[in-house]
Design an enzyme around this catalytic site. Structure first.
Site, PDB file in Angstrom:
ATOM      1  N   ASP A  79       0.865  -1.173   0.000  1.00 22.74           N
ATOM      2  CA  ASP A  79       0.000   0.000   0.000  1.00 22.74           C
ATOM      3  C   ASP A  79       0.909   1.234   0.000  1.00 22.74           C
ATOM      4  O   ASP A  79       2.129   1.142   0.133  1.00 22.74           O
ATOM      5  CB  ASP A  79      -0.949  -0.032   1.211  1.00 22.74           C
ATOM      6  CG  ASP A  79      -2.194   0.792   0.952  1.00 22.74           C
ATOM      7  OD1 ASP A  79      -3.227   0.539   1.584  1.00 22.74           O
ATOM      8  OD2 ASP A  79      -2.132   1.703   0.097  1.00 22.74           O
TER       9      ASP A  79
HETATM   10  C1  GLC Z   1      -4.322   4.285  -0.309  1.00 21.25           C
HETATM   11  C2  GLC Z   1      -5.230   3.160   0.116  1.00 21.25           C
HETATM   12  C3  GLC Z   1      -5.335   2.061  -0.904  1.00 21.25           C
HETATM   13  C4  GLC Z   1      -5.183   2.650  -2.293  1.00 21.25           C
HETATM   14  C5  GLC Z   1      -3.760   3.159  -2.410  1.00 21.25           C
HETATM   15  C6  GLC Z   1      -3.509   3.847  -3.764  1.00 21.25           C
HETATM   16  O1  GLC Z   1      -3.600   4.735   0.787  1.00 21.25           O
HETATM   17  O2  GLC Z   1      -4.973   2.542   1.363  1.00 21.25           O
HETATM   18  O3  GLC Z   1      -6.620   1.443  -0.716  1.00 21.25           O
HETATM   19  O4  GLC Z   1      -5.427   1.662  -3.272  1.00 21.25           O
HETATM   20  O5  GLC Z   1      -3.419   4.052  -1.360  1.00 21.25           O
HETATM   21  O6  GLC Z   1      -4.259   5.004  -3.852  1.00 21.25           O
END
Ligand code: GLC
Length: 721
Positions: free
Chosen positions: A261
């Protein structure tokens, strides 16, 4: 596959370390910011091969420009993988995740993902960071809005449907997206519902509640998995080798990509398990993370980690191979510009909006309808529409709205005006969503004075749920309660019915609102066609079919609240104080999981189960008769729960094992069949391994998890002969 593996192997042999680490890096554009850190100049890094994957870039022209730099300027011309959070639509928004879960409709789930994939791929996107599969039983947690609700069976069925919808039959097709099952695992169990907090839960709960959706996604062929930000029992998921390399890859056989993430590898330092970016990168790679999203840890940390002997080139090459294999499967090597070539036909866009309207109507839960207040009489002439969400098109989007423009959303006001062009519609916001001003309440009451019915649109703003949006209170924000009570007071004096349309990203603890409303619709955030869908339901053009996928608390103190609880040694029974209960609130939720009214009146009878005894290989046939005793055609949902009354470990009082829907005209009878493979009655025994135990199983069938409404029969499980 052998040919492209030799192509990939040949490529890896030619790659420098920088180029390899570039393929293990996903960097974000600043067009859309979805996290706490920002990247540098993407173009230069893509052109040099230092960044091989990007997120938050979208729009065919912008993507094509970046793709051309990767393919034509970098030394090896490896195409970019372009990802975006297409959670519930790209430009045409379908209802948010929790709303879609309310549909209990596998085909609806798959079709909206397919449509989102078509629309996003035409904008050059090749990967979506969806489906979000986090089971959540604590409404304080803001990301409840994105997910499948409280039940693991629903979460697993939704996982299968979404992977099928996003990825289509052929991942290399121009309208297919690589899906990313997220956030692995148990993110919804954060302490006190507080975003990003630790999760501490038993391995049983992890395996029985939070894992099934990911197992289903893997079985459905999901291309990638994204671990959660959180630490689970002290081990950050981003560095959790037992659950990543162990459970996911070895036990579940997942061979796809693991994408961290946003900046979560770098955040291993904040977790206190890595001294610096080098150690963080080594921990993540050893745990099995292939792609570093936004931390720059792999690019800047792995060279030193190699020198220190913390990681091997073999581990790096394995990760690179998985990235290149996915790019190959997506057809990016064959045609890097396939996605984004050519605009969609206008008819496709119009069809998609119509589908979004239909889906939104199927995702709005009618929680209450006292004295058949709804649907509105076709002769209605004077309506009042009040509340801060009555004319709030942008709020209808909910969180993660991708490329959906505010003014392309249909507000409740616009929907009602279109549906009732001859009616006199008095509109007043009354109060804002969050601020403390109450000066608008008097004008709002004036707007209601002569109305035959009042539609009160209240609730949360779109960004009061979603990521980084936990709430410690589960009530209406701002002065909305003051507005509501003033409207109820005046309406009560005049005998005017009040229909509440409640927008939220979570079940709110609003027993006072539920009590006073004549009708109550949980609209969640219905997406682009919100206003038309709500008008369709209010006017009876469409009948409500949705059911709540979460239990609604009466009070915050009941949280975490969910139906599938184990009975305890002192279940609440009438004749003793020594029972598992509160002094000040009943145990039961305000609305049970699965609750939802229709415009019909359904009665179930004659539950029958065959065979009387079943062994592991059998399929149990559960049948129940249904009649619509109402005056309007409608569609009923019938749930099948089980209860293992005596087992080697304590079992939940009820567990969902299926549902079916039936549409009946007034007076019409039908029979619902709910097949139940006996293997679904396996559970995790004391050693947390699947067991099939002979004994009695209750089968409970009915309209929700409210046990008082269920028909019950028993079946005997027998050991295989
Ligand atoms: C965010 C979220 C995740 C998302 C990623 C890209 O922090 O936790 O769900 O897909 O970053 O935006």
């Amino acid at each position: 596959m052998f040919a492209c593996m030799s192509r990939i192997d040949a490529l890896i042999r030619r790659m420098t370390l920088t180029e390899k680490l570039g393929q293990l890096t996903m960097s974000a554009s600043t067009e859309l910011v979805t996290g706490p850190v920002l990247a540098g100049d993407l173009a230069a890094e893509v052109g040099s091969g230092a960044v091989g994957n990007v997120l938050n870039v979208h729009g065919a022209e912008r993507v094509r420009r970046l793709q051309r730099m990767a393919v034509e300027e970098s030394r090896l011309g490896i195409p970019l993988l372009v990802g975006l959070d297409v959670i519930h639509g790209y430009r045409t928004l379908f209802p948010v995740g929790l709303a879609e879960a309310s549909a209990f409709d596998v085909e609806l789930w798959a079709r909206s993902a397919r449509e989102a994939a078509r629309e996003a791929s035409h904008a050059g996107i090749a990967m979506t960071f969806a489906p979000m599969l986090d089971v959540a039983r604590d409404p304080r947690w803001g990301r409840s809005v994105e997910g499948p609700g409280e039940d693991p069976w629903v979460a697993a069925r939704l996982a299968e449907a979404k992977v099928r919808g996003f990825q289509g039959e052929d991942l290399a097709a121009g309208e297919s997206l690589a899906a990313v099952a997220k956030h692995y695992c148990a993110y919804g169990a954060v302490t006190a519902g507080r975003e990003y907090a630790s999760a501490d839960l038993s391995e049983r709960t992890l395996l029985e509640v939070h894992l099934p959706a990911f197992a289903a996604a893997v079985a459905a062929g999901v291309a990638a998995v994204m671990p959660a930000f959180i630490d689970l029992a002290g081990v950050p998921m981003t560095a959790n080798a037992p659950l990543l390399r162990g459970r996911l890859r070895e036990r579940l056989g997942f061979q796809g990509l693991l994408i961290s993430d946003y900046n979560s590898i770098g955040e291993l330092i904040q977790h206190g398990v890595a001294a610096d970016l080098v150690e963080a990168a080594a921990l993540a790679l050893q745990a099995g993370i292939d792609v570093d999203m936004m931390a720059g840890a792999y690019r800047h940390g792995l060279p030193a980690a190699l020198q220190r002997g913390l990681v091997s080139m073999t581990l790096i090459d394995e990760a690179v191979r998985r990235v290149l294999t996915l790019k190959e499967r997506l057809g990016l090597f064959d045609d890097p510009y396939r996605r984004g070539r050519g605009a969609e036909a206008p008819a496709s866009l119009a069809g998609r909006r119509e589908l979004a309207r239909r889906d939104a109507a199927r995702c709005i839960v009618m929680l209450k309808n006292r004295n058949a207040t709804l649907p509105l009489a076709s002769t209605v002439q004077r309506l009042a529409l009040v509340g801060p969400l009555a004319d709030a098109p942008g709020q209808m989007r909910g969180s993660w709205w991708a490329a959906a423009e505010e003014l392309e959303q249909v507000s409740v006001l616009a929907g009602l005006r279109a549906a009732l062009p001859r009616a006199q519609l008095q509109h007043a916001s009354g109060v804002a969503i969050e601020d403390e001003g109450t000066a608008g309440i008097v004008p709002a009451l004036r707007a209601c004075q002569d109305a035959e019915a009042i539609i009160l649109c209240v609730g949360e703003g779109a960004l009061m749920s979603g990521e980084a949006a936990s709430r410690a209170h589960l009530d209406l924000p701002g002065q909305q309660r003051a507005l509501s009570e003033a409207v109820f007071q005046q309406a009560g004096e005049r005998g005017t019915p009040v229909i509440v349309v409640l927008f939220s990203g979570r079940p709110l603890a609003v027993p006072w609102l539920a009590e006073r409303a004549d009708a109550l619709l949980a609209a969640w955030f219905p997406g682009s066609e919100a206003g038309h869908a709500i008008a369709d339901l209010l006017t009876g053009r469409r009948s409500p079919t949705a059911r709540t996928p979460v239990s609604w608390p009466r009070a915050l103190g009941q949280v975490p609240i969910f139906y599938a609880q184990r009975p305890s040694g002192r279940p609440p029974v009438a004749d003793t104080a020594y029972a598992s209960r509160y002094l000040d609130v009943p145990n039961e939720p305000l609305y049970a999981f699965g609750h939802g009214l229709t415009y019909g009146q359904f009665v179930l009878s004659n539950l029958r189960v065959t065979p009387a005894s079943a062994s592991l290989a059998d399929t149990i046939e559960v049948r129940v008769d249904v009649v619509n005793e109402g005056a309007r055609a409608a569609e009923e949902t019938v749930f099948l729960f089980i209860h293992d009354v005596l087992a080697s470990v304590a079992r939940p009082a009820m567990e969902l094992k299926g549902w079916s829907r039936i549409e009946l005209s007034p007076g019409e009878r039908g029979t619902v069949c709910l097949p139940l493979p006996a293997r679904e009655l396996c559970f995790l025994g004391a050693q947390l391994e699947p067991v099939f135990e002979p004994g009695q199983i209750e089968l409970l069938v009915g309209p929700s998890a409210d046990r008082s409404q269920l028909l019950v029969e028993r079946i005997r499980l027998i050991a295989d002969a």
